[in-house]
Design a protein around this motif. Structure first.
Motif, PDB file in Angstrom:
ATOM      1  N   ASN A  41       0.860  -1.173   0.000  1.00 39.73           N
ATOM      2  CA  ASN A  41       0.000   0.000   0.000  1.00 39.73           C
ATOM      3  C   ASN A  41       0.898   1.225   0.000  1.00 39.73           C
ATOM      4  O   ASN A  41       1.529   1.541   0.992  1.00 39.73           O
ATOM      5  CB  ASN A  41      -0.905  -0.025   1.232  1.00 39.73           C
ATOM      6  CG  ASN A  41      -1.901   1.109   1.228  1.00 39.73           C
ATOM      7  OD1 ASN A  41      -1.929   1.912   0.302  1.00 39.73           O
ATOM      8  ND2 ASN A  41      -2.708   1.180   2.255  1.00 39.73           N
ATOM      9  N   ASN A  42       0.968   1.924  -1.110  1.00 37.50           N
ATOM     10  CA  ASN A  42       1.860   3.064  -1.241  1.00 37.50           C
ATOM     11  C   ASN A  42       1.164   4.396  -1.060  1.00 37.50           C
ATOM     12  O   ASN A  42       1.659   5.423  -1.486  1.00 37.50           O
ATOM     13  CB  ASN A  42       2.546   3.040  -2.617  1.00 37.50           C
ATOM     14  CG  ASN A  42       3.560   1.940  -2.711  1.00 37.50           C
ATOM     15  OD1 ASN A  42       4.121   1.547  -1.698  1.00 37.50           O
ATOM     16  ND2 ASN A  42       3.798   1.448  -3.909  1.00 37.50           N
ATOM     17  N   GLU A  43       0.014   4.406  -0.426  1.00 34.88           N
ATOM     18  CA  GLU A  43      -0.688   5.664  -0.208  1.00 34.88           C
ATOM     19  C   GLU A  43      -0.175   6.310   1.065  1.00 34.88           C
ATOM     20  O   GLU A  43      -0.154   5.699   2.118  1.00 34.88           O
ATOM     21  CB  GLU A  43      -2.187   5.426  -0.106  1.00 34.88           C
ATOM     22  CG  GLU A  43      -2.791   4.947  -1.404  1.00 34.88           C
ATOM     23  CD  GLU A  43      -4.294   4.756  -1.273  1.00 34.88           C
ATOM     24  OE1 GLU A  43      -4.894   5.386  -0.394  1.00 34.88           O
ATOM     25  OE2 GLU A  43      -4.831   3.980  -2.053  1.00 34.88           O
ATOM     26  N   ASN A  44       0.222   7.560   0.975  1.00 36.42           N
ATOM     27  CA  ASN A  44       0.702   8.305   2.134  1.00 36.42           C
ATOM     28  C   ASN A  44      -0.383   9.280   2.555  1.00 36.42           C
ATOM     29  O   ASN A  44      -0.721  10.200   1.836  1.00 36.42           O
ATOM     30  CB  ASN A  44       1.989   9.059   1.802  1.00 36.42           C
ATOM     31  CG  ASN A  44       2.552   9.769   3.006  1.00 36.42           C
ATOM     32  OD1 ASN A  44       2.072   9.604   4.118  1.00 36.42           O
ATOM     33  ND2 ASN A  44       3.576  10.566   2.780  1.00 36.42           N
ATOM     34  N   THR A  45      -0.934   9.043   3.742  1.00 40.28           N
ATOM     35  CA  THR A  45      -1.971   9.935   4.243  1.00 40.28           C
ATOM     36  C   THR A  45      -1.468  10.744   5.430  1.00 40.28           C
ATOM     37  O   THR A  45      -2.238  11.314   6.177  1.00 40.28           O
ATOM     38  CB  THR A  45      -3.212   9.128   4.679  1.00 40.28           C
ATOM     39  OG1 THR A  45      -2.813   8.185   5.675  1.00 40.28           O
ATOM     40  CG2 THR A  45      -3.828   8.415   3.489  1.00 40.28           C
TER      41      THR A  45
END
Length: 134
Positions: free
Chosen positions: A48-52
């Motif tokens: 999961n490469n989503e940076n939140t």
């Protein structure tokens, strides 16, 4: 087709590039292609490469806004008047005013880099806000 090598490790050959790989390998370390189907007893790997994370942006903005406030406040009008004095022969006073002593000495000894440096500084000073930080 499995073989044994000198440290008693079982190996097999990659069906794509032919290099020796471990017998339980799913991906070839040389060509990077998948050589076996993923077995059900192996864990699923989820990338999961989503940076939140918003705190990094907030911290960076806070640091950047404080950098300008760390210097000494200088008046644009005073610096321009001192720079104009450099055009008539008294070069370097605007650099002394900004606290740049070494540059002031160099400007004084070279007549403001033969007036070219003084003219460039005058143009730069015209673009600065009324109160600027050095």
């Amino acid at each position: 087709m499995e073989t044994l090598i000198e440290n008693n490790e079982k190996t097999k050959f990659c069906k794509h590039c032919g290099s020796k790989i471990a017998s339980d390998a799913v991906i070839c370390i040389n060509c990077g292609r998948q050589v076996e189907e993923i077995k059900s007893n192996q864990p699923n790997i989820v990338i999961n490469n989503e940076n939140t994370n918003n705190s990094v942006n907030t911290a960076t903005a806070t640091v950047n806004s404080n950098i300008g406030m760390m210097g000494n406040t200088k008046n644009k009008t005073t610096a321009i008047i001192l720079c104009l004095l450099g055009l008539i022969g008294f070069a370097g006073f605007h650099k002394f005013y900004e606290g740049k002593i070494l540059m002031g000495i160099i400007y004084f000894l070279t007549c403001g880099f033969f007036l070219i440096g003084t003219i460039v500084d005058l143009i730069c000073l015209l673009g600065k806000p009324k109160q600027y930080y050095v």
